[in-house]
Design a protein around this motif. Structure first.
Motif, mmCIF file in Angstrom:
data_model
loop_
_atom_site.group_PDB
_atom_site.id
_atom_site.type_symbol
_atom_site.label_atom_id
_atom_site.label_comp_id
_atom_site.label_asym_id
_atom_site.label_seq_id
_atom_site.Cartn_x
_atom_site.Cartn_y
_atom_site.Cartn_z
ATOM 1 N N ARG A 52 0.830 -1.214 0.000
ATOM 2 C CA ARG A 52 0.000 0.000 0.000
ATOM 3 C C ARG A 52 0.861 1.259 0.000
ATOM 4 O O ARG A 52 0.521 2.263 -0.629
ATOM 5 N N ARG A 56 -0.255 3.693 -3.027
ATOM 6 C CA ARG A 56 -1.080 4.874 -2.706
ATOM 7 C C ARG A 56 -0.843 6.044 -3.657
ATOM 8 O O ARG A 56 -1.706 6.900 -3.808
ATOM 9 N N PRO A 124 -6.453 14.830 -1.710
ATOM 10 C CA PRO A 124 -5.489 14.066 -0.922
ATOM 11 C C PRO A 124 -4.053 14.431 -1.310
ATOM 12 O O PRO A 124 -3.798 14.831 -2.445
ATOM 13 N N GLY A 125 -3.163 14.296 -0.369
ATOM 14 C CA GLY A 125 -1.752 14.609 -0.633
ATOM 15 C C GLY A 125 -1.140 13.663 -1.649
ATOM 16 O O GLY A 125 -0.142 13.985 -2.297
ATOM 17 N N ASP B 50 2.821 7.308 7.493
ATOM 18 C CA ASP B 50 3.815 8.385 7.482
ATOM 19 C C ASP B 50 3.142 9.736 7.226
ATOM 20 O O ASP B 50 1.908 9.834 7.221
ATOM 21 N N LEU B 52 2.732 11.542 4.596
ATOM 22 C CA LEU B 52 1.847 11.607 3.434
ATOM 23 C C LEU B 52 0.483 10.967 3.764
ATOM 24 O O LEU B 52 -0.573 11.481 3.387
ATOM 25 N N ASP B 53 0.531 9.875 4.498
ATOM 26 C CA ASP B 53 -0.719 9.240 4.932
ATOM 27 C C ASP B 53 -1.481 10.180 5.869
ATOM 28 O O ASP B 53 -2.710 10.236 5.835
ATOM 29 N N VAL B 55 -1.623 13.405 5.881
ATOM 30 C CA VAL B 55 -2.333 14.429 5.098
ATOM 31 C C VAL B 55 -3.631 13.832 4.533
ATOM 32 O O VAL B 55 -4.716 14.407 4.647
ATOM 33 N N ASP B 56 -3.514 12.637 3.956
ATOM 34 C CA ASP B 56 -4.700 11.997 3.368
ATOM 35 C C ASP B 56 -5.735 11.647 4.436
ATOM 36 O O ASP B 56 -6.942 11.704 4.195
#
Lengths: 401, 94
Positions: A52, A56, A124-125, B50, B52-53, B55-56
């Motif tokens: 993942r 992602r 989303p980032g 992390d 980036l996760d 932020v999401d």
């Protein structure tokens, strides 16, 4: 990773069986103004094998790109199934992969949200990493844990051909030993739309999808897009010998020359020029070429120009075929995909004929069209790939005896 | 978009609905096995998430709860319980 199978073996088996991957894409029928509702999706694959943490940031083209790269490196003995590299020095290795655009599915989602909300909120980032132009190359590098040089060419239909030729040039320069070269693209209605607006996408075969595209045929009415990812490992002879690797074929050389007189119209003279340059860079004569893997996508103008160029240069005695009616046009992936198919043809001593070529069009005549699979030993083959923007490419490969 | 699941909870109160919503998000969007979704689970060390996760996660949290997440104390957001707290204390979007 292709519309006709997700390994070189499976894909070539489909070509031997003369299969077509073209299907009706029902969702495209709902797009107002789009006249081509046919496409060739990649054969089913399991993206869940990618962790993942890498998946992602991937759109489908990056997933396919990563899976194809894993296969290619493992087949070459340069990576183990557990993910460790073998005989790879990052400062001597290139990863050259590209796509036509950033992930089109993610791009659509991104801009739909942006325009609807007139705000960046809700993005989303991870979106950006799917839509950036070097998305495939970067995502594949992350999936591999690759810390060498990464280059991301983007020239639509010529992308992976350019990756290969650039890889060959840089290995020839002596700076690199190994180049992981390829391209990937995913299905999205924007791709047929681009061709449809210039009357270059097939419109007349919605009830009989397997009868189109029809490269070089009198009743051809345009191309059909496909998706997939194809990756080929180029390696210097010195490096191959050093690690005891058995090469599958020799990449003799290639060239890319721009046809700058028109953004979309093909020009046979410039096609002759790029094939001539590819021969010259390969230290070969036109008489040495025993098979031509044509770009021929089934468009009225492009096929005629390519046939004219081949006729001008090679006359009517060199076998010519196109695989676009089997696969569809996989855009950024097609150059490497057709190289893999050609290597298999050389190995198996059989040339795959052009599917759906029943009645050669007058303006495509004068070359030796193969419209059936033909048993034949081939040692040297030339492959053409041409893209909008006048990006003409040609490269030559040779069987290892 | 307002989420009715949050109706009835007092501002700042971690309700079972909040836990359920956050855990469902963690499982569906971040593929974390349900049994690992305990309040003490450390986001980075246990759940392997992390920046980036993160932020999401906030973007998803806003869309699933209809709340605006503001003024997050990032250094002190370390466990799943901290995410429940963020969800509980965020303001409903107007």
């Amino acid at each position: 990773m292709s519309s006709l199978g997700n390994s070189a073996k499976e894909m070539f088996g489909s070509l031997i069986e003369n299969k077509s991957a073209i299907k009706k894409i029902d969702a495209w029928a709902a797009i107002d103004g789009l006249n081509c509702h046919l496409g060739a999706p990649c054969a089913a694959y399991d993206s869940q094998i990618l962790p993942r943490s890498v998946r992602r940031t991937m759109s489908p083209m990056s997933e396919m790109g990563a899976l194809a790269t894993f296969q290619a490196l493992e087949h070459a003995g340069l990576r183990s199934a557990d993910g460790t590299f073998n005989n790879i020095e990052f400062n001597k290795t290139l990863l050259i992969m590209g796509s036509t655009t950033g992930g089109p599915q993610a791009l659509e989602e991104y801009f739909r949200k942006l325009i609807k909300n007139n705000s960046l909120s809700g993005q989303p980032g991870t979106s950006f990493f799917k839509v950036m132009n070097h998305s495939v190359a970067s995502n594949v590098a992350v999936a591999l844990g690759f810390n060498g040089a990464v280059i991301s060419p983007s020239s639509a239909c010529a992308t992976s051909a350019q990756s290969l030729i650039l890889g060959w040039e840089l290995i020839q320069s002596g700076l690199y030993d190994v180049a992981i070269c390829g391209g990937a693209d995913e299905l999205h209605y924007l791709t047929p739309a681009v061709f449809d607006v210039v009357y270059a996408a097939s419109r007349g075969y919605h009830d009989t999808p397997d009868l189109t595209p029809r490269p070089f045929d009198k009743r051809r009415d345009g191309l059909v897009v496909s998706e997939g990812a194809s990756v080929v490992i180029l390696e210097s002879e010195r490096h191959c010998i050093k690690r005891g690797a058995k090469p599958l074929a020799e990449f003799c050389g290639g060239a890319y020359l721009c046809e700058s007189s028109h953004m979309s119209q093909s020009n046979d003279l410039q096609m002759v020029n790029v094939m001539t340059e590819a021969l010259s860079r390969s230290d070969l004569k036109k008489e040495d070429i025993e098979y031509i893997s044509a770009h021929a996508t089934g468009t009225l103008q492009g096929d005629a120009a390519e046939a004219t160029a081949i006729r001008t240069m090679f006359g009517g005695s060199t076998p010519v075929s196109s695989l676009k009616a089997h696969f569809g046009h996989s855009m950024a992936a097609c150059g490497a995909m057709e190289l893999i198919a050609t290597v298999k043809m050389m190995d198996e001593n059989i040339l795959i004929g052009t599917r759906n070529l029943e009645d050669v069009a007058k303006n495509c005549a004068g070359v030796m069209h193969l419209n059936k699979n033909t048993k034949q030993t081939t040692n040297i083959a030339l492959s053409n790939n041409f893209a909008f923007g006048g990006i003409n490419t040609s490269f030559i490969i040779k069987k290892i005896k | 978009m307002k989420n009715e699941m949050f109706a009835g909870g007092l501002m700042g109160e971690v309700t079972p609905q909040i836990i359920e919503t956050v855990n469902a998000m963690m499982h569906e969007n971040f593929e974390i096995p349900k049994k690992q979704l305990v309040p003490t689970a450390h986001l980075r060390n246990d759940l392997k998430l992390d920046s980036l996760d993160f932020v999401d996660m906030i973007v998803l949290l806003e869309s699933k709860t209809g709340k605006t997440v503001e003024n997050i104390d990032i250094p002190n957001t370390q466990t799943l319980a901290d995410i429940y707290k963020i969800a509980a204390t965020s303001k409903v979007k107007i």
